[in-house]
Design a protein around this motif. Structure first.
Motif, PDB file in Angstrom:
ATOM      1  N   GLY A   1     -63.647 -15.147 -46.234  1.00 39.59           N
ATOM      2  CA  GLY A   1     -63.975 -15.248 -44.624  1.00 39.59           C
ATOM      3  C   GLY A   1     -65.373 -15.514 -44.341  1.00 39.59           C
ATOM      4  O   GLY A   1     -65.669 -15.764 -43.055  1.00 39.59           O
ATOM      5  N   ARG A   2     -66.202 -15.144 -45.255  1.00 37.39           N
ATOM      6  CA  ARG A   2     -67.797 -14.990 -44.696  1.00 37.39           C
ATOM      7  C   ARG A   2     -68.171 -16.386 -44.345  1.00 37.39           C
ATOM      8  O   ARG A   2     -68.911 -16.690 -43.279  1.00 37.39           O
ATOM      9  CB  ARG A   2     -68.576 -14.534 -46.005  1.00 37.39           C
ATOM     10  CG  ARG A   2     -69.911 -14.599 -45.874  1.00 37.39           C
ATOM     11  CD  ARG A   2     -70.354 -13.642 -44.585  1.00 37.39           C
ATOM     12  NE  ARG A   2     -71.823 -13.855 -44.188  1.00 37.39           N
ATOM     13  CZ  ARG A   2     -72.301 -13.293 -43.357  1.00 37.39           C
ATOM     14  NH1 ARG A   2     -71.364 -12.697 -42.222  1.00 37.39           N
ATOM     15  NH2 ARG A   2     -73.612 -13.187 -42.873  1.00 37.39           N
ATOM     16  N   CYS A   3     -67.704 -17.470 -45.111  1.00 32.08           N
ATOM     17  CA  CYS A   3     -68.249 -18.938 -44.898  1.00 32.08           C
ATOM     18  C   CYS A   3     -67.639 -18.981 -43.400  1.00 32.08           C
ATOM     19  O   CYS A   3     -68.341 -19.737 -42.581  1.00 32.08           O
ATOM     20  CB  CYS A   3     -67.479 -19.806 -45.683  1.00 32.08           C
ATOM     21  SG  CYS A   3     -68.378 -19.759 -47.385  1.00 32.08           S
ATOM     22  N   SER A   4     -66.414 -18.823 -43.001  1.00 30.43           N
ATOM     23  CA  SER A   4     -65.843 -19.041 -41.488  1.00 30.43           C
ATOM     24  C   SER A   4     -66.705 -18.179 -40.699  1.00 30.43           C
ATOM     25  O   SER A   4     -66.910 -18.740 -39.449  1.00 30.43           O
ATOM     26  CB  SER A   4     -64.464 -18.352 -41.536  1.00 30.43           C
ATOM     27  OG  SER A   4     -63.498 -19.157 -42.304  1.00 30.43           O
TER      28      SER A   4
ATOM     29  N   ARG B   1     -72.639 -20.416 -36.407  1.00 30.75           N
ATOM     30  CA  ARG B   1     -73.366 -21.580 -36.000  1.00 30.75           C
ATOM     31  C   ARG B   1     -72.885 -22.380 -34.567  1.00 30.75           C
ATOM     32  O   ARG B   1     -73.729 -23.114 -33.967  1.00 30.75           O
ATOM     33  CB  ARG B   1     -73.517 -22.491 -37.245  1.00 30.75           C
ATOM     34  CG  ARG B   1     -74.499 -21.994 -38.589  1.00 30.75           C
ATOM     35  CD  ARG B   1     -74.695 -22.916 -39.362  1.00 30.75           C
ATOM     36  NE  ARG B   1     -75.206 -22.438 -40.415  1.00 30.75           N
ATOM     37  CZ  ARG B   1     -76.061 -23.191 -41.377  1.00 30.75           C
ATOM     38  NH1 ARG B   1     -75.728 -24.349 -41.448  1.00 30.75           N
ATOM     39  NH2 ARG B   1     -76.714 -22.604 -42.072  1.00 30.75           N
ATOM     40  N   ARG B   2     -71.426 -22.407 -34.646  1.00 32.07           N
ATOM     41  CA  ARG B   2     -70.865 -23.051 -33.317  1.00 32.07           C
ATOM     42  C   ARG B   2     -71.474 -22.389 -32.130  1.00 32.07           C
ATOM     43  O   ARG B   2     -71.824 -23.061 -31.225  1.00 32.07           O
ATOM     44  CB  ARG B   2     -69.331 -23.083 -33.813  1.00 32.07           C
ATOM     45  CG  ARG B   2     -68.997 -24.605 -34.251  1.00 32.07           C
ATOM     46  CD  ARG B   2     -67.267 -24.388 -33.882  1.00 32.07           C
ATOM     47  NE  ARG B   2     -66.627 -23.126 -34.139  1.00 32.07           N
ATOM     48  CZ  ARG B   2     -66.405 -22.863 -35.309  1.00 32.07           C
ATOM     49  NH1 ARG B   2     -66.684 -23.442 -36.512  1.00 32.07           N
ATOM     50  NH2 ARG B   2     -65.577 -21.592 -35.601  1.00 32.07           N
TER      51      ARG B   2
ATOM     52  N   ALA C   1     -75.342 -21.756 -27.133  1.00 33.24           N
ATOM     53  CA  ALA C   1     -75.924 -20.692 -26.586  1.00 33.24           C
ATOM     54  C   ALA C   1     -77.344 -20.790 -25.970  1.00 33.24           C
ATOM     55  O   ALA C   1     -77.967 -21.808 -26.485  1.00 33.24           O
ATOM     56  CB  ALA C   1     -76.095 -19.364 -27.420  1.00 33.24           C
ATOM     57  N   ALA C   2     -77.778 -20.047 -24.764  1.00 30.20           N
ATOM     58  CA  ALA C   2     -79.112 -20.572 -24.213  1.00 30.20           C
ATOM     59  C   ALA C   2     -80.217 -19.571 -24.898  1.00 30.20           C
ATOM     60  O   ALA C   2     -81.289 -19.916 -24.589  1.00 30.20           O
ATOM     61  CB  ALA C   2     -78.788 -20.281 -22.803  1.00 30.20           C
TER      62      ALA C   2
ATOM     63  N   ALA D   1     -80.477 -22.521 -44.241  1.00 26.50           N
ATOM     64  CA  ALA D   1     -80.482 -21.672 -43.152  1.00 26.50           C
ATOM     65  C   ALA D   1     -81.681 -21.980 -42.281  1.00 26.50           C
ATOM     66  O   ALA D   1     -81.714 -22.285 -40.867  1.00 26.50           O
ATOM     67  CB  ALA D   1     -80.037 -20.247 -43.361  1.00 26.50           C
ATOM     68  N   GLY D   2     -82.759 -22.125 -42.927  1.00 24.72           N
ATOM     69  CA  GLY D   2     -84.096 -22.299 -42.308  1.00 24.72           C
ATOM     70  C   GLY D   2     -84.074 -23.568 -41.802  1.00 24.72           C
ATOM     71  O   GLY D   2     -84.815 -23.923 -40.453  1.00 24.72           O
ATOM     72  N   ARG D   3     -83.837 -24.623 -42.467  1.00 27.75           N
ATOM     73  CA  ARG D   3     -83.904 -26.036 -41.788  1.00 27.75           C
ATOM     74  C   ARG D   3     -82.801 -26.234 -40.701  1.00 27.75           C
ATOM     75  O   ARG D   3     -83.034 -27.037 -39.733  1.00 27.75           O
ATOM     76  CB  ARG D   3     -83.533 -27.003 -43.298  1.00 27.75           C
ATOM     77  CG  ARG D   3     -84.495 -27.136 -44.110  1.00 27.75           C
ATOM     78  CD  ARG D   3     -84.289 -27.917 -45.147  1.00 27.75           C
ATOM     79  NE  ARG D   3     -85.413 -28.265 -45.826  1.00 27.75           N
ATOM     80  CZ  ARG D   3     -85.362 -28.999 -47.096  1.00 27.75           C
ATOM     81  NH1 ARG D   3     -84.152 -29.300 -47.569  1.00 27.75           N
ATOM     82  NH2 ARG D   3     -86.450 -28.982 -47.722  1.00 27.75           N
ATOM     83  N   TRP D   4     -81.784 -25.432 -40.896  1.00 24.58           N
ATOM     84  CA  TRP D   4     -80.736 -25.558 -39.637  1.00 24.58           C
ATOM     85  C   TRP D   4     -81.232 -24.877 -38.604  1.00 24.58           C
ATOM     86  O   TRP D   4     -81.125 -25.695 -37.382  1.00 24.58           O
ATOM     87  CB  TRP D   4     -79.618 -24.873 -40.136  1.00 24.58           C
ATOM     88  CG  TRP D   4     -78.470 -24.679 -38.932  1.00 24.58           C
ATOM     89  CD1 TRP D   4     -77.478 -25.769 -38.609  1.00 24.58           C
ATOM     90  CD2 TRP D   4     -78.255 -23.663 -37.908  1.00 24.58           C
ATOM     91  NE1 TRP D   4     -76.706 -25.396 -37.766  1.00 24.58           N
ATOM     92  CE2 TRP D   4     -77.286 -24.083 -37.194  1.00 24.58           C
ATOM     93  CE3 TRP D   4     -79.033 -22.644 -37.852  1.00 24.58           C
ATOM     94  CZ2 TRP D   4     -77.069 -23.136 -35.998  1.00 24.58           C
ATOM     95  CZ3 TRP D   4     -78.598 -21.825 -36.761  1.00 24.58           C
ATOM     96  CH2 TRP D   4     -77.400 -21.851 -36.022  1.00 24.58           C
TER      97      TRP D   4
END
Length: 105
Positions: free
Chosen positions: A54-57, A63-64, A69-70, A91-94
């Motif tokens: 469940g961690r990937c979910s 991320r969604r 979010a503002a 994650a840093g690139r994202w």
């Protein structure tokens, strides 16, 4: 591999580890096995990252929500992607991409 497999394989011989892990890698990168010139097994018994099912979910959900979010705060680290240095870099690139996208708005 799941944490239970990692715990079992840390005690296994190199050939058993290769036999168990290579098919998993092949499923992600078809043809990888045939392209390998050398395969080495290293063990870091106390350094196995353990992610429960469940961690990937949970990361995908974060991320969604973060995209919508503002907030100007984004989290980036292996905990926000997948375990290890590669995950932290991804994650840093994202997070950087999200900042650039927000700047365009």
């Amino acid at each position: 591999l799941r944490s239970s497999a990692a715990r079992r394989l840390v005690q296994a011989g190199d050939s058993e580890v290769q036999d168990q892990v290579l098919p998993e890698l092949e499923s992600l990168a078809p043809g990888l096995g045939g392209a390998l010139e050398e395969l080495r097994v290293d063990r870091w018994e106390l350094a196995f990252p353990i992610w429960e099912p469940g961690r990937c979910s949970a990361v995908a959900t974060y991320r969604r929500k973060a995209r919508k979010a503002a907030s100007s705060v984004l989290f980036a680290g292996d905990y926000a992607s997948f375990p290890g240095l590669d995950g932290a870099v991804e994650a840093g690139r994202w997070a950087a991409d999200q900042c650039l996208e927000r700047k365009k708005l």
